[in-house]
Write an enzyme that holds these catalytic residues in place. Structure first.
Site, PDB file in Angstrom:
ATOM      1  N   GLY A 288       0.221 -40.302 -13.245  1.00 54.78           N
ATOM      2  CA  GLY A 288       0.738 -40.219 -11.963  1.00 54.78           C
ATOM      3  C   GLY A 288       0.143 -39.066 -11.018  1.00 54.78           C
ATOM      4  O   GLY A 288      -1.205 -38.651 -11.409  1.00 54.78           O
TER       5      GLY A 288
ATOM      6  N   HIS B 155      -7.767 -42.385  -9.293  1.00 52.18           N
ATOM      7  CA  HIS B 155      -6.841 -43.452  -9.627  1.00 52.18           C
ATOM      8  C   HIS B 155      -6.964 -44.657  -9.249  1.00 52.18           C
ATOM      9  O   HIS B 155      -7.000 -45.784  -9.819  1.00 52.18           O
ATOM     10  CB  HIS B 155      -5.425 -43.119  -9.673  1.00 52.18           C
ATOM     11  CG  HIS B 155      -5.198 -41.680 -10.571  1.00 52.18           C
ATOM     12  ND1 HIS B 155      -4.985 -40.547  -9.865  1.00 52.18           N
ATOM     13  CD2 HIS B 155      -4.877 -41.565 -11.931  1.00 52.18           C
ATOM     14  CE1 HIS B 155      -4.625 -39.579 -10.966  1.00 52.18           C
ATOM     15  NE2 HIS B 155      -4.752 -40.264 -12.165  1.00 52.18           N
TER      16      HIS B 155
ATOM     17  N   GLY C  98     -11.613 -43.137 -16.159  1.00 56.90           N
ATOM     18  CA  GLY C  98     -12.540 -42.470 -15.326  1.00 56.90           C
ATOM     19  C   GLY C  98     -13.422 -41.801 -15.916  1.00 56.90           C
ATOM     20  O   GLY C  98     -13.203 -41.015 -16.833  1.00 56.90           O
ATOM     21  N   GLN C  99     -14.587 -41.739 -15.407  1.00 54.82           N
ATOM     22  CA  GLN C  99     -15.851 -40.658 -15.819  1.00 54.82           C
ATOM     23  C   GLN C  99     -15.447 -39.305 -15.762  1.00 54.82           C
ATOM     24  O   GLN C  99     -16.143 -38.692 -16.766  1.00 54.82           O
ATOM     25  CB  GLN C  99     -16.905 -40.974 -14.855  1.00 54.82           C
ATOM     26  CG  GLN C  99     -18.328 -40.112 -15.353  1.00 54.82           C
ATOM     27  CD  GLN C  99     -19.187 -40.026 -14.311  1.00 54.82           C
ATOM     28  OE1 GLN C  99     -19.069 -40.532 -13.269  1.00 54.82           O
ATOM     29  NE2 GLN C  99     -20.275 -38.875 -14.317  1.00 54.82           N
TER      30      GLN C  99
ATOM     31  N   SER D 101      -8.848 -34.666  -8.994  1.00 54.00           N
ATOM     32  CA  SER D 101      -8.119 -34.459  -9.996  1.00 54.00           C
ATOM     33  C   SER D 101      -6.732 -34.047  -9.438  1.00 54.00           C
ATOM     34  O   SER D 101      -6.279 -33.517  -8.397  1.00 54.00           O
ATOM     35  CB  SER D 101      -8.429 -33.029 -10.612  1.00 54.00           C
ATOM     36  OG  SER D 101      -7.499 -32.736 -11.635  1.00 54.00           O
TER      37      SER D 101
END
Ligand code: PAF
Length: 286
Positions: free
Chosen positions: A28, A34, A144-145, A182
């Site tokens: 979340g 995301h 994700g990278q 982030s």
């Protein structure tokens, strides 16, 4: 879009569908990183499941777990907008019921870098991801990278536990200053957020040197470390220039390679990386 809490409800929804199932696994506090993961998973699947679970097993301190942002309604709006079919947002006791005692212990790839500074973190990640895979049974799961080492741990989990799952990795999404998005960034003040962009500039200095022909890996690590050290609000934990898949530190820079680092700005821990000679979903390696 349906929002469900229990494993039984997930199974029931999946029983009503056909075609390729995709998974976007999240904790979340969604941001554009995301969104990129969700869009890739949407494009690769017929039925898209997003999970939202702040996993206590991957946090070291109760404090970090408790302060983790949880803007549930906003997250649901984003999932809805991105065409998610089903959200699984279980309470902790649904994932770790009374008597839960079996954990997935990832191998040496999980012990270095993040593993050194966050002991037990990847055990928590691998355990919850194995559970997500077992409940949702996705054909494709996108990650994700930015959490590059996490993608390596999950890749090993898929291989070693015979999950029949494709795992594309989408490139890191950055803000205008280069700071990797982030969920924890929202804990930075505006001032700290500007200072935090040093992490990107540090990695970029090494990337530029590599692109210009520098092949001495210690020199690349030193470039990152000295750039980070020049920002007084930044406290470096590690700098690495490693084989992108084994994460073994390199003497000579060669592809596939990942240059990564972790640093604190204030109380917020930042990680970031750049990969070379690696196929990322929908992009050239960055
Ligand atoms: O990357 C994350 O958000 C988490 O580590 C994951 C993969 C959802 C597992 O809790």
């Amino acid at each position: 879009m349906d929002i469900v809490k229990t494993r039984a409800e997930v199974r029931a929804a999946l029983n009503r569908t056909t075609g390729r199932v995709g998974l976007a696994a999240t904790m979340g506090a969604l941001h554009d990183g995301h969104v990129a993961v969700t869009r890739a998973a949407r494009a690769e699947s017929d039925f898209l499941v997003a999970s939202l679970f702040v996993n206590p097993a991957q946090f070291e301190g109760a404090d970090d777990f408790q302060t983790y942002p949880r803007p549930f309604e906003r997250d649901m709006d984003i999932f809805e907008r991105e065409g998610v079919d089903l959200v699984w947002a279980p309470p902790v006791e649904e994932v770790y019921p009374d008597g839960f005692e079996t954990y997935v212990e990832p191998g040496p790839i999980s012990h270095r870098l993040e593993g050194e500074y966050r002991p037990g973190h990847f055990r928590g990640v691998a355990t919850v991801v194995a559970k997500l895979f077992n409940v949702i049974r996705p054909n494709v799961a996108v990650f994700g990278q930015k959490d590059w080492q996490q993608t390596r741990v999950i890749d090993a989990l898929i291989r070693d536990f015979d999950f029949d799952i494709e795992m594309p990795v989408v490139p890191t999404v950055r803000n205008g200053e280069g700071l990797a998005l982030s969920s924890r960034n929202r804990l930075l003040s505006d001032d700290q957020s500007l200072a935090a962009a040093i992490v990107y500039r540090a990695l970029k200095s090494a990337a530029d040197a590599y692109e210009s022909g520098e092949r001495d890996a210690p020199t690349l690590r030193e470039l990152v470390a000295s750039t980070l050290a020049a920002e007084p609000r930044c406290r470096t934990e590690y700098v690495s220039a490693a084989h992108a898949f084994t994460l073994d530190e390199l003497d000579r820079a060669a592809e596939p390679m990942v240059i990564s680092c972790a640093a604190y700005v204030g109380r917020v821990r930042l990680i970031d990386n750049m990969v070379f000679g690696v196929d990322l979903y929908g992009a050239e390696a960055s």
